[in-house]
Scaffold this active site. Structure first.
Site, short mmCIF file in Angstrom:
data_model
loop_
_atom_site.label_atom_id
_atom_site.label_comp_id
_atom_site.label_asym_id
_atom_site.label_seq_id
_atom_site.Cartn_x
_atom_site.Cartn_y
_atom_site.Cartn_z
N ARG A 87 0.84 -1.20 0.00
CA ARG A 87 0.00 0.00 0.00
C ARG A 87 0.87 1.24 0.00
NH1 ARG A 87 0.91 2.10 4.85
NH2 ARG A 87 1.29 0.71 6.62
N GLY A 89 1.84 5.14 1.64
CA GLY A 89 2.05 5.62 3.00
C GLY A 89 3.29 5.03 3.66
N THR A 92 2.55 1.84 10.14
CA THR A 92 1.46 1.95 11.11
C THR A 92 1.37 0.66 11.90
OG1 THR A 92 -0.82 2.69 11.44
CG2 THR A 92 -0.43 1.08 9.68
N TRP A 93 0.46 0.65 12.85
CA TRP A 93 0.20 -0.53 13.68
C TRP A 93 -1.26 -0.89 13.56
CZ3 TRP A 93 -3.21 -0.94 17.84
CH2 TRP A 93 -3.13 -2.12 18.59
N GLY A 162 -4.82 3.86 3.94
CA GLY A 162 -3.71 3.45 3.09
C GLY A 162 -4.25 2.53 2.01
N GLY A 173 -7.18 -0.15 2.75
CA GLY A 173 -8.33 0.67 3.11
C GLY A 173 -8.16 1.52 4.34
N VAL A 174 -9.03 1.32 5.35
CA VAL A 174 -9.12 2.26 6.47
C VAL A 174 -9.05 1.52 7.80
CG1 VAL A 174 -10.57 3.76 5.05
CG2 VAL A 174 -11.66 2.21 6.67
N ALA A 175 -8.63 2.24 8.82
CA ALA A 175 -8.59 1.71 10.18
C ALA A 175 -9.05 2.79 11.14
CB ALA A 175 -7.18 1.25 10.54
N CYS A 191 2.92 6.67 10.53
CA CYS A 191 2.68 7.34 9.25
C CYS A 191 3.77 8.36 8.91
CB CYS A 191 1.31 8.00 9.21
SG CYS A 191 -0.04 6.87 9.57
#
Length: 251
Positions: A87, A89, A92-93, A162, A173-175, A191
């Protein structure tokens, strides 16, 4: 992330290639690599028009994932492994208590990646705002959903985005941080942003907010945003440098 131009599609039109209903899959707690492999399989099938658009609803066990713009200084200091993802970006975690949604969406031509990301943001801003988080919006130059500084806290991200587009199909997608721990973020530069914070809906609302509480509102908002029923609006309350601009991509 602010579009430097008007989107290719009118704001009230769908960005999806198909008008068929989106299929929802609830996967529960699933390993990141397993979910990634499944996304890739679905994206190939969607590109071949073998299946409709999908929304994968899930949580991950604790894991660090690094996007293509991740830099060495971003990496964890606690010795935990990192999965290099395809992806965009930086690092991240993911972990329990965080709602993760992967839209596997075939985008209409001409493909407008910026508009797609802004529609995802719009959906999340709607959900977070409807939960009662005051002032949630965008910071121009940075993707995701942010909460303005308050009560001694700096501007903080509550939802991250991302994505990857392959053969015209979006994946990843999204978190949304619901009631997850923030401890694992302390060992990375999330990020690639060192001058801002992270938060959860539970911390912002001063009550426990479960993943399940966010599932249905998030599904509705994402469907509406992609269809153009929820129109992208100006929710910006600040601006900052893009943390991925001019950085080399991982090979």
């Amino acid at each position: 992330m602010t579009a430097p131009r008007d989107p290719f599609f009118p704001a009230d039109l769908s960005i999806r290639a198909s008008a068929e209903p989106i299929e929802i899959q609830r996967l529960g707690l699933i390993d990141y690599q397993e979910a990634w492999d499944y996304q890739a399989e679905l994206a190939t099938r969607r590109a071949n028009d073998e299946i409709p658009d999908q929304l994968l609803i899930l949580e991950h066990p604790s894991v660090y994932t690094a996007g293509k713009r991740t830099q060495p200084e971003d990496l964890p200091t606690n010795g935990l492994p990192v999965i290099n993802a395809d992806r965009g970006g930086r690092i991240t975690w993911h972990g329990p208590g965080q709602l993760v949604i992967y839209p596997i969406i075939k985008l209409a031509d001409p493909i407008d990646v910026v508009d797609y990301v802004r529609r995802l943001e719009e959906a999340l801003i709607q959900v977070v705002g409807d939960m009662g988080v005051a002032g949630a919006g965008r910071i121009d130059g940075r993707s995701g959903v942010w909460v303005p500084a308050h009560d001694g806290w700096v501007d903080s991200k509550v939802a991250a985005i991302g994505i990857r587009i392959t053969r015209g199909v979006a994946m990843h997608g999204v978190a949304i941080n619901c009631n997850n721990t923030l401890d694992f973020y302390e060992h990375i530069i999330p990020c690639g942003i060192a001058d801002a914070g992270l938060s959860t809906l539970s911390r912002e609302l001063k009550r426990d907010v479960s993943v399940e509480e966010l599932v249905e509102p998030s599904i509705r908002a994402l469907d509406d945003a992609l269809a153009g029923r929820l129109v992208v609006s100006d929710h910006s309350f600040g601006s900052a440098p893009d943390p991925t601009k001019n950085l080399p991509k991982r090979g």
